[in-house]
Structures are given as C-alpha cells and as structure tokens.
Design a protein around this motif. Structure first.
Motif, PDB file in Angstrom:
ATOM      1  N   ALA A 215      51.461  52.929   5.941  1.00  0.00           N
ATOM      2  CA  ALA A 215      50.183  52.810   5.219  1.00  0.00           C
ATOM      3  C   ALA A 215      50.406  52.362   3.778  1.00  0.00           C
ATOM      4  N   ASP A 216      49.473  51.602   3.271  1.00  0.00           N
ATOM      5  CA  ASP A 216      49.494  51.178   1.875  1.00  0.00           C
ATOM      6  C   ASP A 216      49.275  52.405   0.987  1.00  0.00           C
ATOM      7  N   GLN A 217      50.249  52.735   0.153  1.00  0.00           N
ATOM      8  CA  GLN A 217      50.130  53.877  -0.748  1.00  0.00           C
ATOM      9  C   GLN A 217      50.339  53.437  -2.198  1.00  0.00           C
ATOM     10  N   SER A 218      49.815  52.275  -2.496  1.00  0.00           N
ATOM     11  CA  SER A 218      49.972  51.723  -3.848  1.00  0.00           C
ATOM     12  C   SER A 218      48.826  52.124  -4.771  1.00  0.00           C
ATOM     13  N   PHE A 219      47.944  53.000  -4.314  1.00  0.00           N
ATOM     14  CA  PHE A 219      46.790  53.426  -5.107  1.00  0.00           C
ATOM     15  C   PHE A 219      46.610  54.931  -4.924  1.00  0.00           C
ATOM     16  N   THR A 220      45.669  55.511  -5.662  1.00  0.00           N
ATOM     17  CA  THR A 220      45.490  56.964  -5.622  1.00  0.00           C
ATOM     18  C   THR A 220      44.312  57.378  -4.756  1.00  0.00           C
ATOM     19  N   ASP A 221      43.168  56.775  -4.980  1.00  0.00           N
ATOM     20  CA  ASP A 221      41.973  57.173  -4.245  1.00  0.00           C
ATOM     21  C   ASP A 221      40.958  56.046  -4.223  1.00  0.00           C
TER      22      ASP A 221
END
Length: 480
Positions: A215-221
């Motif tokens: 999964a793309d986890q390059s952002f917080t929310d």
C-alpha cells in the motif's frame, strides 16, 4: 521550583486533560492525586471510561506543540512503540472546491488514542509527588463550614462499594464529556450559569484495517469533507500504529447515521462525494467490525459567571467545553488550557481570592476560536441548532463569508497562491486567530465579487465595522 508546602491538588479524571493537569500541578503542589473510575490497563488498551477511545483521534499542530513542551520527545516515543511515522508526510483534504495537501509544521505520528494515552501516562507516572487512585466513582464534593470552599470529594470503590473521601486544597474536574459537576454543585445549592449548547446529533462510525505491505504509505491521512446541503457525510482515513489504518464515516444533524453493519459500511465509503478514501482502502483487510458513537450535543459551560463559585474548584477540558470530535480539537484545547494554568500558577497563588474564576474566564479565550470555528461548520448541517446567547447566535453572515472565502482561496490556489488556504488551515489548527481569516481587508476583496457580502455594508461603514457588527466575537475581544 518551590512547591506549596503541605498543599494538595486533586484531579478528577485520569485521561488526557487529567494527565496534562497533573503534570503541571506537580510543579507547584506538594501532593497531587489523580482519581479515575477505571483501573488502568497494563498495556495500551481502550478503556470503558473513555467511550470514544476506540475511534480515530487527531492532534492539532497547536496541541502537539504544547504537549512537546511538557513531554519532550513524546512523538519519538510513539514511533518507537510502533506509531506511524508521519514526519514530512502530507495529509490531504478533499473538498467540493478542490483538493489540498497539508504538511504538519512539526513532527507528527499516527497512533490510536490508547497508545497516545499510554505513552503520556507512563511519563506522568514517573513524577514522585503524584498519587494515582483508581476504581473510584466520585459522587460529590464536600465544602467548608462556611460553604465558601471545596474541601474534597466523596465516592465509593467500584468493586467493593466502600465509601471513600479524599481531601484537597484545589480540585480540578477533568472528567470529560460525561462530567457530573453540575449535579454535584446543585447538591451544594450552588448557582449554575446557563450553558451554550450546540444540538449537533452527531453520528460517526469507525472501522480498522490491516495495511498491505504494497500500500502507498507516503501520506498521513485523507479527509473527505461532507456536503451538508446534500446530506452527504464526511470521511477520514488515517494510518495508525502497527500497520493498521482507521476509517471514520460521519454525519451531523440526525438525518442519518453511518451504519455499523460491515457490508453496509464498506458500501457507504464509496458514497462520499469523492472516492479518494475508497480507492486508497482497496485491498485493505478489515480487522474490526464497525463501531458507532453518537453525540446529541456539544456544551460550552460558563462557570466563570457564577456569583457563588466555591474556592478551590476549576474545570478544564471536555468537562468545561466539548466539541465536535471530527475537528480533533478537544485534546489540543485541553493542552492550551493547562498551559494557561501553568502560567497562572507561576504568576500568582491559587490561594488568591478569585483565582478560579479569573482562570476559567481566561481559558474561555482559548476555547472561543475552537468553539466558534467548529460550531460554524456544524451549523451548516440541516438539523443542527444552537441554544444560548453566545457568538453562535447568528452565523448567517459568517457562513456566507466563509463560503466566499473558500471559493476565493481555491481560485488563488489554482494560480499558485496559497496565502488564503494557509490562513484557513492555520485557524483550523488553532495556530492562528480567526482574525487571520475574518477581517476587514479580506472582506473588502471578497465583497468585490459577492453581492451577498457587499449588501451587508451600510452607508458610512468601513469593512472592519461590518465584521464587528456581524461577528460579535471580535467585539467582545475574546479572539486574540
């Protein structure tokens, strides 16, 4: 710092506001007692005494900034315990007008309420002059023979029913949204000033998921705003600790509530006005059933106006004023209030006459921006109403202003100008006063393209006069 000899402070409620209060009070009082109805878990877990603990929580930038001063390195502690490292990662706010990318100006981490509470409680428990008394149900207050001061609290042990009394020189109610302080004061025949009430009829439902490795986890929310005029709910996606994420679906006004049925919840994620959250969560594996939470009203109390307020008693946090949880203001406002308490105790002694009401009058200045901005948003939902004589009595001008402001902000954003957008999010994050958004200079620009706003200006008035006339919060001088 020299502590007040033989003086005891007692905090009712051992959750976030209570931790903050105990931390500050321990610098000034010889003894601090924290009383809670729960027994604390031996690891990060949700507690029955914090019914909203299951749901996703957020810390606003101002809250994180203050918490860091009292608990240095707490973000690093969270990350070390498995929290999602959000350093330099953006969050996204999706609105009907467009999408915004917001990066926190300070360190941040995505964690559950349970982990955040556990991490801070561990810190507070290291302070030797704080005593923790758990499994106690407080049932009332005791007062001096002349009825002028509070002398302690009485209650019972929840397991055995044994009656207990705890004496203190100062008592802080930090027991949260379900506070019984008004009832306790009525038992003592004290006057209760009228409160402001937002009848919000809020409903939100949360579900947690396992995050796939790919999964793309390059952002917080991701926040997808609701569309109140069409009764389309809002959504929040947030990464948490230990490779999991939470999704909240939210409605206000009571017209409908998000479902707690798993299949329906998944379907409803796709019914937000934008599919960003649904697209992001494809392939995520549910690890809990959806769980709902309902709030009928948000209450702002005005104890500072009581004519017979007893010495030695103050209220903070949700026990004093509680907010729509979607905005994540509660913990941050509590942190601001306790920083004010710290300053008060540095500058004066709590033994000084009128200390309690001066303090509570002062924290109203911290409460006002949060109460007004979240209330302004809530009142856009059909079914939400306001009861009281405060600054939310007539928000028709402010709602028109904010609508035109956001239209202008997104128009300028398309041209690469982000000043208006940054001002708005600084206000929402409690970093800046609402006067950064609501002021005569900005109104003059907005009125050039809005007949609705232009019509408010009367002959001989300046645009600043219009602001002061239609947004009384500025006239009262509470927003500074």
């Amino acid at each position: 710092m020299k502590k007040i000899k033989d003086q005891t402070a007692l905090v009712i409620g051992g959750s976030m506001a209570g931790f903050f209060a105990a931390r500050v009070l321990s610098d000034f009082f010889q003894n601090v007692i924290v009383v809670d109805r729960d027994q604390y878990p031996s690891e990060p877990q949700n507690r029955k005494g914090v019914p909203q603990s299951f749901h996703v929580h957020r810390l606003l930038p101002k809250g994180r900034e203050i918490i860091e001063t009292y608990f240095p390195g707490f973000i690093e502690d969270l990350v070390a315990k498995g929290a999602y490292d959000a350093l330099d990662k953006p969050g996204y706010v999706v609105t009907p007008l467009g999408e915004l990318e917001v990066t926190s100006p300070i360190e941040d981490a995505g964690s559950s309420r349970a982990l955040l509470e556990w991490t801070l409680r561990e810190r507070v428990m290291t302070r030797p002059n704080i005593k923790w008394v758990t499994d106690i149900e407080i049932n009332g207050l005791t007062q001096s023979d002349d009825h002028l001061a509070i002398t302690g609290v009485w209650g019972k042990k929840r397991k055995t029913g044994e009656q207990v009394w705890l004496g203190a020189d100062m008592i802080i109610d930090a027991s949260g949204r379900l506070t019984k302080l008004e009832h306790w004061l009525k038992q003592l025949n004290k006057t209760i000033p009228a409160s402001e009430r937002l009848h919000t009829h809020i409903g939100y439902t949360t579900r947690y998921y396992e995050v796939p490795e790919e999964a793309d986890q390059s952002f917080t929310d991701i926040i997808v705003q609701g569309v109140p005029s069409k009764e389309i709910g809002a959504g929040l996606f947030s990464f948490q600790e230990n490779k999991r994420a939470g999704i909240i679906l939210y409605f206000a006004g009571g017209g409908q509530y998000p479902s707690t049925d798993g299949e329906t919840f998944e379907s409803d994620i796709s019914k937000l006005f934008d599919t960003r959250i649904a697209d992001t969560a494809k392939g995520f594996i549910p690890i809990t059933e959806p769980r709902g939470y309902r709030i009928q009203e948000c209450v702002r109390r005005h104890y500072e106006e009581a004519g017979d307020w007893p010495k030695g008693l103050i209220a903070i946090g949700d026990a004093f004023c509680n907010f729509d949880p979607l905005f994540g203001q509660g913990i941050s406002v509590a942190a601001i209030e306790v920083s004010i308490l710290d300053q008060f105790l540095k500058e004066r002694t709590f033994l000084e006459d009128g200390f309690e009401q001066r303090f509570m009058r002062n924290i109203q200045q911290a409460i006002e921006p949060a109460w007004w901005t979240s209330g302004l948003s809530d009142l856009q939902w059909p079914g939400v109403s306001y009861e009281g004589n405060g600054t939310l009595s007539d928000v028709s001008f402010a709602l028109t202003y904010l609508e035109q402001y956001m239209i202008k902000a997104f128009e300028e954003k398309k041209q690469g100008k982000t000043e208006l957008v940054n001002r708005y999010f600084g206000m929402i994050g409690l970093l800046h006063s609402p006067t950064e958004v609501f002021n005569g200079e900005t109104l003059e620009k907005l009125a050039q393209t809005s007949d609705a706003l232009a019509a408010y200006r009367q002959k001989g008035e300046t645009w600043e006069d219009v602001i002061k006339t239609h947004i009384p919060v500025f006239v009262k001088g509470l927003v500074v």
